[in-house]
Design a protein around this motif. Sequence first.
Motif, PDB file in Angstrom:
ATOM      1  N   ILE A 124       0.831  -1.198   0.000  1.00  0.00           N
ATOM      2  CA  ILE A 124       0.000   0.000   0.000  1.00  0.00           C
ATOM      3  C   ILE A 124       0.870   1.253   0.000  1.00  0.00           C
ATOM      4  N   ASN A 125       0.568   2.165  -0.918  1.00  0.00           N
ATOM      5  CA  ASN A 125       1.230   3.470  -0.949  1.00  0.00           C
ATOM      6  C   ASN A 125       0.459   4.389  -0.012  1.00  0.00           C
ATOM      7  N   ARG A 126       0.973   4.625   1.185  1.00  0.00           N
ATOM      8  CA  ARG A 126       0.249   5.379   2.198  1.00  0.00           C
ATOM      9  C   ARG A 126      -0.006   6.827   1.788  1.00  0.00           C
ATOM     10  N   SER A 127       0.901   7.393   1.016  1.00  0.00           N
ATOM     11  CA  SER A 127       0.702   8.763   0.553  1.00  0.00           C
ATOM     12  C   SER A 127      -0.510   8.856  -0.380  1.00  0.00           C
ATOM     13  N   GLU A 128      -0.598   7.907  -1.319  1.00  0.00           N
ATOM     14  CA  GLU A 128      -1.731   7.915  -2.244  1.00  0.00           C
ATOM     15  C   GLU A 128      -3.032   7.524  -1.541  1.00  0.00           C
ATOM     16  N   SER A 129      -2.940   6.619  -0.579  1.00  0.00           N
ATOM     17  CA  SER A 129      -4.109   6.252   0.210  1.00  0.00           C
ATOM     18  C   SER A 129      -4.658   7.465   0.944  1.00  0.00           C
ATOM     19  N   ASN A 130      -3.753   8.241   1.541  1.00  0.00           N
ATOM     20  CA  ASN A 130      -4.155   9.444   2.257  1.00  0.00           C
ATOM     21  C   ASN A 130      -4.763  10.473   1.311  1.00  0.00           C
ATOM     22  N   TYR A 131      -4.191  10.580   0.118  1.00  0.00           N
ATOM     23  CA  TYR A 131      -4.721  11.543  -0.849  1.00  0.00           C
ATOM     24  C   TYR A 131      -6.152  11.179  -1.246  1.00  0.00           C
ATOM     25  N   LEU A 132      -6.374   9.895  -1.504  1.00  0.00           N
ATOM     26  CA  LEU A 132      -7.704   9.436  -1.917  1.00  0.00           C
ATOM     27  C   LEU A 132      -8.744   9.639  -0.824  1.00  0.00           C
ATOM     28  N   LEU A 133      -8.430   9.226   0.386  1.00  0.00           N
ATOM     29  CA  LEU A 133      -9.442   9.170   1.440  1.00  0.00           C
ATOM     30  C   LEU A 133      -9.490  10.404   2.342  1.00  0.00           C
ATOM     31  N   VAL A 134      -8.424  11.187   2.360  1.00  0.00           N
ATOM     32  CA  VAL A 134      -8.404  12.356   3.244  1.00  0.00           C
ATOM     33  C   VAL A 134      -8.350  13.659   2.446  1.00  0.00           C
ATOM     34  N   GLU A 135      -7.299  13.840   1.653  1.00  0.00           N
ATOM     35  CA  GLU A 135      -7.095  15.135   1.010  1.00  0.00           C
ATOM     36  C   GLU A 135      -8.191  15.471   0.008  1.00  0.00           C
ATOM     37  N   MET A 136      -8.573  14.521  -0.831  1.00  0.00           N
ATOM     38  CA  MET A 136      -9.629  14.802  -1.807  1.00  0.00           C
ATOM     39  C   MET A 136     -10.948  15.139  -1.119  1.00  0.00           C
ATOM     40  N   ARG A 137     -11.247  14.436  -0.055  1.00  0.00           N
ATOM     41  CA  ARG A 137     -12.509  14.672   0.644  1.00  0.00           C
ATOM     42  C   ARG A 137     -12.460  15.965   1.454  1.00  0.00           C
ATOM     43  N   ASN A 138     -11.266  16.360   1.919  1.00  0.00           N
ATOM     44  CA  ASN A 138     -11.136  17.666   2.569  1.00  0.00           C
ATOM     45  C   ASN A 138     -11.474  18.797   1.599  1.00  0.00           C
ATOM     46  N   LYS A 139     -11.017  18.647   0.368  1.00  0.00           N
ATOM     47  CA  LYS A 139     -11.317  19.664  -0.650  1.00  0.00           C
ATOM     48  C   LYS A 139     -12.813  19.709  -0.943  1.00  0.00           C
ATOM     49  N   ARG A 140     -13.412  18.543  -1.004  1.00  0.00           N
ATOM     50  CA  ARG A 140     -14.863  18.468  -1.212  1.00  0.00           C
ATOM     51  C   ARG A 140     -15.604  19.122  -0.052  1.00  0.00           C
ATOM     52  N   LEU A 141     -15.169  18.844   1.165  1.00  0.00           N
ATOM     53  CA  LEU A 141     -15.784  19.441   2.349  1.00  0.00           C
ATOM     54  C   LEU A 141     -15.669  20.962   2.316  1.00  0.00           C
ATOM     55  N   LEU A 142     -14.499  21.467   1.966  1.00  0.00           N
ATOM     56  CA  LEU A 142     -14.309  22.919   1.893  1.00  0.00           C
ATOM     57  C   LEU A 142     -15.250  23.544   0.871  1.00  0.00           C
ATOM     58  N   HIS A 143     -15.387  22.894  -0.280  1.00  0.00           N
ATOM     59  CA  HIS A 143     -16.288  23.398  -1.324  1.00  0.00           C
ATOM     60  C   HIS A 143     -17.723  23.503  -0.807  1.00  0.00           C
ATOM     61  N   VAL A 144     -18.174  22.479  -0.104  1.00  0.00           N
ATOM     62  CA  VAL A 144     -19.549  22.484   0.412  1.00  0.00           C
ATOM     63  C   VAL A 144     -19.718  23.549   1.492  1.00  0.00           C
ATOM     64  N   VAL A 145     -18.758  23.629   2.418  1.00  0.00           N
ATOM     65  CA  VAL A 145     -18.852  24.628   3.488  1.00  0.00           C
ATOM     66  C   VAL A 145     -18.865  26.037   2.909  1.00  0.00           C
ATOM     67  N   ASP A 146     -18.056  26.289   1.896  1.00  0.00           N
ATOM     68  CA  ASP A 146     -18.039  27.603   1.240  1.00  0.00           C
ATOM     69  C   ASP A 146     -19.382  27.960   0.622  1.00  0.00           C
ATOM     70  N   SER A 147     -20.121  26.942   0.203  1.00  0.00           N
ATOM     71  CA  SER A 147     -21.400  27.189  -0.478  1.00  0.00           C
ATOM     72  C   SER A 147     -22.549  27.451   0.492  1.00  0.00           C
ATOM     73  N   ILE A 148     -22.331  27.221   1.780  1.00  0.00           N
ATOM     74  CA  ILE A 148     -23.395  27.410   2.775  1.00  0.00           C
ATOM     75  C   ILE A 148     -23.481  28.871   3.174  1.00  0.00           C
ATOM     76  N   GLN A 149     -24.596  29.472   2.933  1.00  0.00           N
ATOM     77  CA  GLN A 149     -24.773  30.894   3.221  1.00  0.00           C
ATOM     78  C   GLN A 149     -25.291  31.092   4.649  1.00  0.00           C
ATOM     79  N   LYS A 150     -24.558  30.548   5.606  1.00  0.00           N
ATOM     80  CA  LYS A 150     -24.920  30.663   7.016  1.00  0.00           C
ATOM     81  C   LYS A 150     -23.679  31.048   7.811  1.00  0.00           C
ATOM     82  N   ASP A 151     -23.888  31.765   8.933  1.00  0.00           N
ATOM     83  CA  ASP A 151     -22.765  32.208   9.751  1.00  0.00           C
ATOM     84  C   ASP A 151     -22.287  31.153  10.731  1.00  0.00           C
ATOM     85  N   LYS A 152     -23.120  30.165  11.016  1.00  0.00           N
ATOM     86  CA  LYS A 152     -22.780  29.166  12.032  1.00  0.00           C
ATOM     87  C   LYS A 152     -22.860  27.772  11.425  1.00  0.00           C
ATOM     88  N   VAL A 153     -21.708  27.089  11.372  1.00  0.00           N
ATOM     89  CA  VAL A 153     -21.628  25.761  10.757  1.00  0.00           C
ATOM     90  C   VAL A 153     -20.917  24.818  11.720  1.00  0.00           C
TER      91      VAL A 153
END
Length: 244
Positions: free
Chosen positions: A183-212
């Motif tokens: 297992i390539n731990r760097s690529e595993s981390n990219y798939l399961l953590v880093e990509m999903r962090n970017k997705r999470l940021l995109h969704v949070v940015d789209s929420i027009q609320k002050d409290k999340v």
Amino acid sequence: MKKATVLIALSLALVSCRSIALRIFLSKTQVHFDHYKSGDRDLVFIDASHVGKPEYFADIKFTVDSLRGKGYTIVFEEIRAVVSSLNDLPRIDLCKKKIRKMTGVYFGDYSDAKDDENLDLPNMKGLTNQTVDNTGIDRRRDVWADYNLFQLVTAYEAEKGEIKLSECDLQTPPNDRYRCTKINRSESNYLLVEMRNKRLLHVVDSIQKDKVAILYGARHHYGFIRLLREKDSSWAYQQRRGYY
């Protein structure tokens, strides 16, 4: 076949921390969360484990309910695979095998974890799985911030190239320990953590609320905050305060 959604719990801690530290984490009865602020905006990050003691999930539910009652929009993780017909099942299996090649784990809901060699979990006695019910998530009003199974694999392959499966990958049963490749731990981390962090940021940015308030795996916490601050350096950690 009636259209259904198969929910796949991805416990990143279980993938990366098969150790004494993991056993300590799974023994917790209270959830950890941090508070961040930028101007009038408030953000709470609730660290989740997908397996834990019933008391731990009761505390998550209490925290989620309390924050929602104080006007926070709840954001949650949940990798999904939508099944429209039996013809979709081989595709789901193929995606899971591609993820297993990257992580060493054929993901499911841990319902058979005690017999599941591929997870290599500690003793599961007294532990239970994370569900929307025991964490207080309400899919009707809370905000889903994740990939579905097909999107995750497709997005990774678009960036990194096709995940090619060997005969060993295809023939190894889901519950067997994975031994087909290192297992390539760097690529595993990219798939399961880093990509999903970017997705999470995109969704949070789209929420027009002050409290999340975000309920997400603990391994995502600081990587997500780093991305948040790269986009807006005004986000600052606040001393923990009571939300109860």
